[in-house]
Design a protein around this motif. Structure first.
Motif, PDB file in Angstrom:
ATOM      1  N   LEU A 146      -6.357  -4.812   0.859  1.00 44.29           N
ATOM      2  CA  LEU A 146      -7.188  -4.010   1.663  1.00 44.29           C
ATOM      3  C   LEU A 146      -6.004  -3.224   3.055  1.00 44.29           C
ATOM      4  O   LEU A 146      -4.667  -4.030   2.825  1.00 44.29           O
ATOM      5  CB  LEU A 146      -7.751  -5.295   2.619  1.00 44.29           C
ATOM      6  N   GLY A 177      -5.755  -0.902   6.275  1.00 41.90           N
ATOM      7  CA  GLY A 177      -6.727   0.436   6.832  1.00 41.90           C
ATOM      8  C   GLY A 177      -5.583   1.369   7.523  1.00 41.90           C
ATOM      9  O   GLY A 177      -4.206   1.254   7.763  1.00 41.90           O
ATOM     10  N   SER A 207     -10.079  -0.785   0.333  1.00 43.26           N
ATOM     11  CA  SER A 207      -9.361  -1.737  -0.709  1.00 43.26           C
ATOM     12  C   SER A 207      -8.885  -1.010  -1.711  1.00 43.26           C
ATOM     13  O   SER A 207      -9.287  -0.529  -1.933  1.00 43.26           O
ATOM     14  CB  SER A 207     -10.624  -2.753  -0.701  1.00 43.26           C
ATOM     15  N   GLU A 254     -10.933   1.893   7.241  1.00 39.75           N
ATOM     16  CA  GLU A 254     -10.835   0.635   6.356  1.00 39.75           C
ATOM     17  C   GLU A 254     -10.623   0.339   5.081  1.00 39.75           C
ATOM     18  O   GLU A 254     -11.625   1.461   4.128  1.00 39.75           O
ATOM     19  CB  GLU A 254     -11.239  -0.989   6.767  1.00 39.75           C
TER      20      GLU A 254
END
Length: 224
Positions: A114, A116, A149, A147
């Motif tokens: 992840l 951001g 991934s 955000e």
């Protein structure tokens, strides 16, 4: 699956607390002995001054109160730690998102990264490093604010499957002027254990340990 949520203070802090309490108790006993001997051997023709005696009694009560307070604080800390450990057990077998610059790769599996961006970037680079700090996979990431991934399939730049283990992640981003953009990183994994380490609750994801307070969110099974 290992669960070691003992809720007990760390050996170091516990030892220091016991030493301090032991010293305080010893001083209390010595004070009581001295006061008793002073009363026992005082001169009947010149008894202990009332004000002085009262002052010593106040000191006596203060020391006694300090010992009692210490004991109650120890009990409160232990109770609070136990409550935290019990609460952390709710994470067992759940899929969580955690703030971390490391990821766990299971054998033959994949790992989700992840990250951001606080603003749009001109270029984002995702680098995965092995335990020795050697880059094993480099990928381009998303450049839009928000955000994101990246699911790593566990292979290196040549497509060779890598062994299971804990890997580090470095994500860098630059804007249109070539200036660095701060990037927050994290990972996703299933919690397999809860334990207390050095007074801090830790969750284990494979061989990766993360603080319980680093959890950003919990995913439903349908989202995992």
């Amino acid at each position: 699956m290992e669960v070691n949520g003992t809720g007990q203070p760390s050996p170091t802090s516990s030892g220091q607390e016991k030493t301090s309490l032991s010293s305080l108790t010893e001083n209390f006993d010595n004070f009581l002995l001295l006061l008793t001997q002073q009363l026992k051997h005082q001169d009947p023709l010149s008894p202990l001054d009332t004000n002085q005696f009262t002052e010593q009694l106040v000191q006596f009560a203060g020391v006694e109160q300090s010992i009692s307070t210490n004991n109650k604080l120890d009990q409160l800390i232990a109770f609070n730690s136990n409550n935290q450990a019990i609460s952390a057990l709710a994470f067992l077998n759940t899929t969580v998102e955690v703030d971390s610059d490391q990821i766990w790769l299971a054998e033959g599996g994949e790992s989700e990264i992840l990250y951001g961006l606080p603003q749009d970037a001109a270029e984002t680079t995702i680098t995965i490093l092995d335990a020795s700090g050697k880059p094993v996979r480099v990928e381009s990431g998303s450049t839009t604010v928000g955000e994101h991934s990246f699911v790593w399939d566990g292979t290196d730049n040549d497509g060779v499957a890598l062994p299971e283990g804990v890997y580090s992640i470095q994500i860098t981003a630059v804007d249109s002027k070539g200036e660095s953009v701060e990037v927050g990183t994290g990972t996703v994994g299933t919690v397999e254990g809860v334990q207390m380490r050095n007074g801090q609750l830790m969750l284990t994801i494979g061989d990766l340990e993360v603080p319980a307070n680093s959890v950003l969110g919990v995913r439903n099974k349908s989202d995992a």
